[in-house]
Design a protein around this motif. Structure first.
Motif, mmCIF file in Angstrom:
data_model
loop_
_atom_site.group_PDB
_atom_site.id
_atom_site.type_symbol
_atom_site.label_atom_id
_atom_site.label_comp_id
_atom_site.label_asym_id
_atom_site.label_seq_id
_atom_site.Cartn_x
_atom_site.Cartn_y
_atom_site.Cartn_z
ATOM 1 N N LYS A 154 1.022 -1.085 0.098
ATOM 2 C CA LYS A 154 -0.065 -0.234 -0.057
ATOM 3 C C LYS A 154 0.811 1.398 -0.063
ATOM 4 C CE LYS A 154 -4.239 -1.520 1.741
ATOM 5 N NZ LYS A 154 -5.547 -0.839 1.638
ATOM 6 N N LYS A 155 1.984 1.279 -0.692
ATOM 7 C CA LYS A 155 2.903 2.288 -0.499
ATOM 8 C C LYS A 155 2.436 3.659 -0.904
ATOM 9 C CE LYS A 155 4.862 0.818 -4.945
ATOM 10 N NZ LYS A 155 6.050 0.405 -5.644
ATOM 11 N N ASP A 156 1.390 3.546 -2.191
ATOM 12 C CA ASP A 156 1.043 4.929 -2.170
ATOM 13 C C ASP A 156 -0.287 5.256 -1.378
ATOM 14 O OD1 ASP A 156 2.326 4.884 -4.720
ATOM 15 O OD2 ASP A 156 0.894 3.871 -5.827
ATOM 16 N N LYS A 157 -0.743 4.497 -0.457
ATOM 17 C CA LYS A 157 -1.562 4.947 0.570
ATOM 18 C C LYS A 157 -1.237 4.648 1.906
ATOM 19 C CE LYS A 157 -5.485 3.858 -2.510
ATOM 20 N NZ LYS A 157 -6.761 2.908 -2.675
ATOM 21 N N LYS A 158 -0.017 5.255 2.325
ATOM 22 C CA LYS A 158 0.669 4.950 3.727
ATOM 23 C C LYS A 158 -0.234 5.427 4.703
ATOM 24 C CE LYS A 158 4.717 5.661 6.239
ATOM 25 N NZ LYS A 158 5.958 6.278 6.245
ATOM 26 N N ASN A 159 -1.039 6.536 4.662
ATOM 27 C CA ASN A 159 -1.954 6.969 5.800
ATOM 28 C C ASN A 159 -2.927 5.799 6.042
ATOM 29 O OD1 ASN A 159 -0.472 9.347 5.459
ATOM 30 N ND2 ASN A 159 -2.303 10.539 5.146
ATOM 31 N N GLU A 160 -3.623 5.461 4.926
ATOM 32 C CA GLU A 160 -4.697 4.411 5.124
ATOM 33 C C GLU A 160 -3.893 2.964 5.775
ATOM 34 O OE1 GLU A 160 -6.983 1.696 1.924
ATOM 35 O OE2 GLU A 160 -7.549 3.806 1.738
#
Length: 179
Positions: A154-160
């Motif tokens: 999920k590198k593009d969605k680290k916050n999530e």
């Protein structure tokens, strides 16, 4: 022996580990210090400093008491029932799964747990901070590898991803029990 946390212990553990207690403590300190600033002489008086800290603590606890009461209502046994026995209910699960307070506490901001984790570059360090903050132990090599793999996926969605990892540990069986 393994023992379930009391409703109050669960509440305060969640509030402390997610950073809500620290946030409220800082807000209470700012409010009290603005209303009644301490002089340089007061700051040198250990009794006055201790009294100020006690007042800040009492204010923070008072403002968080509503959250604690919600946990007591959800996790406490009914009147006349033994209070020391563990039980799980659908309402408890739904509170952690869909409850606004828990999801809000896991939203990054103000230096809370998820905010710190998102700012941490090394995935191994994220795993360590996550496990130390929520389960008060170091992650195993396998747990670290799982966190690293999840963050990579999920590198593009680290916050999530960070919020999901924190939520998973917060709702785990290990978090709910003394260990």
């Amino acid at each position: 022996p393994i023992e379930a946390l009391t409703p109050e212990q669960i509440a305060w553990s969640v509030l402390r580990s997610t950073g809500q207690y620290d946030r409220q403590h800082a807000a209470s300190a700012a409010e009290i210090n603005k209303k009644t600033p301490m002089t340089d002489a007061d700051l040198k008086d250990a009794t006055k400093v201790a009294a100020r800290e006690a007042a800040i603590e009492a204010a923070a606890v008072g403002k968080l008491q509503g959250n604690v009461n919600q946990f007591v209502k959800l996790f406490g046994a009914g009147a006349g029932q033994p209070q020391h026995e563990f039980f799980a209910t659908v309402d408890q699960s739904l509170f952690f799964a869909n409850g606004g307070p828990v999801r809000g506490w896991l939203s990054p901001g103000g230096g809370n747990l998820t905010d710190r984790l998102i700012k941490t570059e090394a995935p191994e360090a994220v795993a360590e901070e996550l496990y130390l903050s929520l389960l008060t132990r170091q992650p195993t090599a396998e747990e670290t590898a799982d966190v690293v793999a999840y963050l990579a996926a999920k590198k593009d969605k680290k916050n999530e991803a960070v919020q999901e990892l924190a939520w998973a540990l917060l709702t785990s069986t290990e978090f709910r029990f003394n260990h």
